[in-house]
Design an enzyme around this catalytic site. Sequence first.
Site, PDB file in Angstrom:
ATOM      1  N   SER A 118      54.949 -20.846  -4.554  1.00  0.00           N
ATOM      2  CA  SER A 118      54.021 -19.832  -5.059  1.00  0.00           C
ATOM      3  C   SER A 118      54.124 -18.554  -4.228  1.00  0.00           C
ATOM      4  O   SER A 118      54.528 -18.590  -3.065  1.00  0.00           O
ATOM      5  CB  SER A 118      52.607 -20.433  -4.954  1.00  0.00           C
ATOM      6  N   GLY A 119      53.755 -17.437  -4.843  1.00  0.00           N
ATOM      7  CA  GLY A 119      53.519 -16.187  -4.114  1.00  0.00           C
ATOM      8  C   GLY A 119      54.650 -15.743  -3.210  1.00  0.00           C
ATOM      9  O   GLY A 119      55.822 -15.696  -3.589  1.00  0.00           O
ATOM     10  N   TYR A 141      39.170 -17.470   8.492  1.00  0.00           N
ATOM     11  CA  TYR A 141      40.516 -17.115   8.018  1.00  0.00           C
ATOM     12  C   TYR A 141      41.228 -16.191   9.015  1.00  0.00           C
ATOM     13  O   TYR A 141      42.343 -16.482   9.445  1.00  0.00           O
ATOM     14  CB  TYR A 141      40.454 -16.449   6.642  1.00  0.00           C
TER      15      TYR A 141
END
Length: 331
Positions: A27-28, A176
Amino acid sequence: MRDPSPWTLDTIPDQSGRLAVVTGANSGIGFITARELARRGAHVVLACRDPERGRAAVTRLRSEVPAARLELRRVDLSSLASIREFAARWDHDRLDLLVNNAGIAMVPFARTRDGFESQFGVNHLGTFALTGLLLPALLAAPDPRVVTVSSEGQRFARFDLGNLNAERSYRTAFAYVQSKRANLYFAVELQRRADAAGVRLGSMAVAPGLTRTNVLTGGANGSRGALYAKAVDLLVRAAFRPAPEGAKTSLYAATVPDLPGGSFVVPDGPFQLRGEPVLRPRDRALHDLHTPARLWRLSEQLTGVTYALPASPPPAAAPDDAAGRTPCRPS
Ligand SMILES: NC(=O)c1ccc[n+]([C@@H]2O[C@H](COP(=O)([O-])OP(=O)(O)OC[C@H]3O[C@@H](n4cnc5c(N)ncnc54)[C@H](OP(=O)(O)O)[C@@H]3O)[C@@H](O)[C@H]2O)c1
């Protein structure tokens, strides 16, 4: 100052003969990183947690690069057992390039299978354990390189060794950016230790800049509800660039020959949110000798993975971490 001949994906030199692992390659940013390495001739191992999404990525990648040399292997960075299994099954004679790309962002509170807060556990501890267990394969390569994907957001981290594992509080954005600072500390400490050991290994960190991917909507963020999805969709459309732009810093760090070990590659635009890859040698985190060393020791304790690299010469007496608290334990 900008390079007069800007680096582009077309600048990537021939990668034939290079064996690469890209985590989160389905992904991505990870998908583009794997695709462009394969397009240039590298043999790429897509290290993905979900076999179905991994197979779909292989099919898509082959449709875009028919000659790609690919393997799909399973690793779940939220499980030390899965990471150990991935490393134990490693059956190549070496590993030239490890791109530590996989990550989660701003997810609701959760713990990994081993009891770690999930962003710290996946983004940092999983990366730390995987790299350590693959180190013998990396050191068997003639010019090994490790690229670890941090974030431009790491600048906002109030790094607290006493709250890495949400011992006292959990705020998703704080957790995060703290995990992304940990990625940067890990990359610089790995370089310091490789240098101290006199082994040839380049460890780079990158920030991709704002990039349109699944990171805010996939996985655990998928259950946040329609309002969240709508708001993120608007934000991402307005401010985030396509994934090939975000993969540039990873690909630069992975493929520019003779890049100095310990480099931090970021986009050169305002606030590192967009732009072309450039080195950022003055980031404060790169010059901190104490916190990366403490994080390293803590990560070894928490994961049980020890590196066959000695510590770099100990810095002068380390002040206790900012909050003066005891480092975390898994719960
Ligand atoms: N996009 C941005 O604006 C941005 C900005 C700064 C930094 N980054 C960093 O860029 C990296 C790539 O993210 P992205 O933006 O490309 O997002 P993405 O499209 O969501 O890709 C993340 C990848 O990581 C994988 N992953 C998540 N948890 C995993 C686990 N436990 N074990 C193994 N793989 C796992 C995902 O697998 P699944 O598909 O199975 O979920 C996916 O393949 C991340 O480290 C992120 O923190 C992104």
